[in-house]
Design a protein around this motif. Structure first.
Motif, PDB file in Angstrom:
ATOM      1  N   ILE A 269     -17.137  33.337  16.539  1.00 60.25           N
ATOM      2  CA  ILE A 269     -15.759  33.827  16.420  1.00 60.25           C
ATOM      3  C   ILE A 269     -14.907  33.281  17.565  1.00 60.25           C
ATOM      4  CG2 ILE A 269     -14.302  35.895  16.421  1.00 60.25           C
ATOM      5  CD1 ILE A 269     -16.651  37.404  15.201  1.00 60.25           C
ATOM      6  N   ASN A 270     -15.437  33.361  18.798  1.00 57.29           N
ATOM      7  CA  ASN A 270     -14.705  32.932  19.987  1.00 57.29           C
ATOM      8  C   ASN A 270     -14.990  31.456  20.245  1.00 57.29           C
ATOM      9  OD1 ASN A 270     -13.156  32.965  22.275  1.00 57.29           O
ATOM     10  ND2 ASN A 270     -14.744  33.865  23.574  1.00 57.29           N
ATOM     11  N   ALA A 271     -14.267  30.580  19.543  1.00 54.54           N
ATOM     12  CA  ALA A 271     -14.582  29.160  19.572  1.00 54.54           C
ATOM     13  C   ALA A 271     -14.098  28.503  20.856  1.00 54.54           C
ATOM     14  CB  ALA A 271     -13.960  28.461  18.370  1.00 54.54           C
ATOM     15  N   VAL A 272     -14.935  27.628  21.399  1.00 50.53           N
ATOM     16  CA  VAL A 272     -14.543  26.841  22.572  1.00 50.53           C
ATOM     17  C   VAL A 272     -13.602  25.719  22.140  1.00 50.53           C
ATOM     18  CG1 VAL A 272     -15.388  25.302  24.377  1.00 50.53           C
ATOM     19  CG2 VAL A 272     -16.655  27.390  23.825  1.00 50.53           C
ATOM     20  N   TYR A 273     -13.930  25.050  21.026  1.00 51.14           N
ATOM     21  CA  TYR A 273     -13.108  23.968  20.504  1.00 51.14           C
ATOM     22  C   TYR A 273     -12.341  24.476  19.293  1.00 51.14           C
ATOM     23  CZ  TYR A 273     -15.538  20.560  23.430  1.00 51.14           C
ATOM     24  OH  TYR A 273     -16.022  19.856  24.490  1.00 51.14           O
ATOM     25  N   GLU A 274     -11.012  24.381  19.362  1.00 49.61           N
ATOM     26  CA  GLU A 274     -10.185  24.824  18.243  1.00 49.61           C
ATOM     27  C   GLU A 274     -10.123  23.759  17.148  1.00 49.61           C
ATOM     28  OE1 GLU A 274      -9.027  27.786  18.104  1.00 49.61           O
ATOM     29  OE2 GLU A 274      -9.432  28.422  20.160  1.00 49.61           O
ATOM     30  N   ASN A 275     -10.204  22.492  17.550  1.00 50.95           N
ATOM     31  CA  ASN A 275     -10.053  21.397  16.595  1.00 50.95           C
ATOM     32  C   ASN A 275     -11.194  20.401  16.750  1.00 50.95           C
ATOM     33  OD1 ASN A 275      -7.326  22.272  15.705  1.00 50.95           O
ATOM     34  ND2 ASN A 275      -6.746  21.702  17.805  1.00 50.95           N
ATOM     35  N   SER A 276     -11.366  19.582  15.723  1.00 47.47           N
ATOM     36  CA  SER A 276     -12.385  18.538  15.776  1.00 47.47           C
ATOM     37  C   SER A 276     -12.033  17.524  16.863  1.00 47.47           C
ATOM     38  CB  SER A 276     -12.477  17.833  14.431  1.00 47.47           C
ATOM     39  OG  SER A 276     -13.285  16.677  14.520  1.00 47.47           O
ATOM     40  N   VAL A 277     -13.081  16.997  17.532  1.00 47.25           N
ATOM     41  CA  VAL A 277     -12.865  15.967  18.558  1.00 47.25           C
ATOM     42  C   VAL A 277     -13.454  14.624  18.124  1.00 47.25           C
ATOM     43  CG1 VAL A 277     -12.724  17.594  20.468  1.00 47.25           C
ATOM     44  CG2 VAL A 277     -14.957  16.693  19.809  1.00 47.25           C
ATOM     45  N   ILE A 278     -13.796  14.497  16.851  1.00 42.85           N
ATOM     46  CA  ILE A 278     -14.297  13.223  16.336  1.00 42.85           C
ATOM     47  C   ILE A 278     -13.250  12.135  16.571  1.00 42.85           C
ATOM     48  CG2 ILE A 278     -14.938  11.945  14.252  1.00 42.85           C
ATOM     49  CD1 ILE A 278     -17.083  13.787  15.023  1.00 42.85           C
ATOM     50  N   GLY A 279     -13.685  11.013  17.152  1.00 42.30           N
ATOM     51  CA  GLY A 279     -12.764   9.917  17.424  1.00 42.30           C
ATOM     52  C   GLY A 279     -12.026  10.028  18.739  1.00 42.30           C
ATOM     53  N   LYS A 280     -12.262  11.122  19.497  1.00 46.92           N
ATOM     54  CA  LYS A 280     -11.614  11.290  20.793  1.00 46.92           C
ATOM     55  C   LYS A 280     -12.249  10.353  21.824  1.00 46.92           C
ATOM     56  CE  LYS A 280      -8.805  14.808  19.907  1.00 46.92           C
ATOM     57  NZ  LYS A 280      -7.352  14.760  20.086  1.00 46.92           N
TER      58      LYS A 280
END
Length: 485
Positions: free
Chosen positions: A65-76
């Motif tokens: 529930i308490n996510a560290v990453y809000e969005n995908s970081v693929i390609g970062k």
């Protein structure tokens, strides 16, 4: 994350082979299982082919529930300054553990990194596991797992009122802190000076930083919460590191760390210019030596007495020996490096003499005894001339007529000295006679190498030995240990 995305990113941004990519796809297929099992975030990062950065090619988030990453970081893009554990594992091929790292979302996590190797034991990617770090530290019996001096560091950083300046006041880097509206709320002394010089105003507190320094707008517009950019403006070279400070979905502010690399870049340009000048000098020396050799050959073709011919040939060989040093320096890909490989130099000097020598039945053997030996150009010239004189003596006097034979050049290394032995299986000498060649050898060994020169007794042939101490100008790479000499 589709396997096709991993394959596309690896194909575009990396030099990985098809087999390597297939291996990464196999690892990526298990990420979600391990993420759920360990309640941690899993990533695969690969080094990029055109720079020293890395790119995220695969990820798996735990169902939390308490996510560290809000969005995908693929390609970062992953930078060394923010992800040192990733690049440590790449360089060393070992596991790394960072107790507190900063995520792309500005959250603190514990990061474990292990290298992924192919069948050739080459590191092709790294596997990363991240768990959020909470302020309450768990109890542990392992003192290495705990930080120490929290109260002291808080005192120095300014958590408590004191007369002691905080750390950022003492650093040369520019520290700037802006709020959620990009208004400047803190600047260390170096930062204040920088902003006032660049903006031509002293009214900077609580003013929008982008208005004060418009060149920072692309940095603030960049969506990544952690970002590094290099800027050039007004003859200044700057590296800007941006970290957005968040608490869950709320953006609290932005921290900028700016390094002024102008002086460093200027020094690099000066060194580059010096390197170009040195290379040009080497070219001119080599060309001048070739001109001298051409003049000597021209004189020989015009006609000289038989008595003088041998002197001209000796001089030509000496000129060629010195020229060989500069040819090897110029062949070096590193323009700033004027070190010379003595083994390669000896091969170059000796091969021409044996090929052009009157007796074609004499073989030449050069033994490095498993060691690679580099020395400065100054010492290399001395060694080239020494080898030239001693091998030339053997070619002239050891094998009369068409006698078959061998000349052996041996390099022996010890902890504090280097030995050069040149021996042949020719007719030998009963007593050494004074000559210009031997005088050159003795002077070079004693005065340039600070060493010793002698002839060693042999039943067959001649054996000359030179010993000189290892110095900062002589580097020995022990590819195979050698003890006896």
């Amino acid at each position: 994350m589709a396997e096709s995305t991993l394959e596309q990113l690896c194909t575009i941004y990396t030099d990985l082979s098809a087999d390597d990519i297939q291996q990464l796809k196999s690892v990526a297929s298990t990420l979600q299982m391990y993420a759920d099992l360990s309640d941690a975030y899993m990533f695969i990062d690969c080094k990029m082919k055109d720079n020293e950065q890395a790119i995220v090619v695969a990820e798996a988030f735990p169902k939390s529930i308490n996510a560290v990453y809000e969005n995908s970081v693929i390609g970062k893009i992953v930078f060394d300054s923010f992800e040192p554990g990733v690049f440590y594992s790449y360089r060393k091929g070992k596991k790394s553990l960072i107790r507190q790292a900063v995520t792309q979302e500005g959250r603190s996590v514990e990061q474990s990194v292990v290298p992924i190797k192919n069948n050739m034991h080459q590191v092709i990617a790294v596997l990363i596991q991240e768990k959020e770090v909470y302020h309450a530290m768990p109890y542990t019996n392992n003192l290495e797992d705990l930080p120490f001096g929290q109260e002291s560091i808080g005192y120095v950083l300014g958590d408590k009122n004191s007369e002691m300046p905080i750390v950022s006041d003492l650093l040369m880097e520019i520290f700037l802190l802006t709020d959620h509206e990009n208004k400047l709320t803190y600047a260390n002394p170096v930062g204040v000076k920088f902003i006032t010089e660049m903006s031509h105003t002293e009214e900077i507190q609580n003013v929008n930083l982008v208005e004060l320094l418009p060149f920072l707008k692309p940095v603030y517009d960049q969506q990544d919460d952690v970002f590094v950019s290099e800027l050039t403006l007004d003859r200044k070279n700057l590296v800007v590191k941006k970290i957005r400070l968040r608490k869950k979905d709320e953006m609290r502010g932005t921290l900028l760390v700016i390094q002024d690399l102008t002086e460093l870049r200027t020094k690099e340009k000066e060194l580059m210019m010096k390197s170009v000048v040195i290379q040009e000098i080497h070219h001119r020396v080599k060309n001048n030596l070739q001109t001298v050799a051409s003049l000597l050959r021209l004189q020989m073709r015009k006609g000289i007495s038989e008595e003088s011919k041998s002197y001209f040939e000796d001089t030509l060989n000496r000129v060629f020996s010195i020229s060989s040093v500069y040819e090897l320096i110029l062949a070096n890909e590193d323009a700033e490096d004027d070190d010379v490989d003595i083994i390669e130099l000896t091969k170059k000097v000796c091969s021409t003499m044996t090929i052009n020598g009157p007796n074609k039945k004499v073989g030449l053997i050069i033994r490095s005894n498993g060691n690679r030996i580099l020395t400065s150009s100054r010492k290399a010239v001395s060694i080239a001339l020494i080898v030239n004189e001693l091998v030339q003596n053997s070619l002239k006097h050891a094998f009369p007529g068409d006698t078959r034979g061998e000349i052996i050049v041996n390099f022996y290394s010890k902890a504090d000295s280097l030995e050069l032995h040149i021996s042949d299986n020719g007719v030998g000498i009963k007593q050494t006679k004074s000559s210009l060649g031997l005088e050159i050898v003795r002077n070079l060994v004693v005065n340039d190498l600070n060493g010793e020169f002698s002839y060693m007794p042999e039943d067959i042939g001649t054996h000359a030995a030179i010993m000189f101490p290892v110095s900062p100008e002589v580097i020995i790479y022990y590819e195979k240990e050698n003890i006896d000499s």
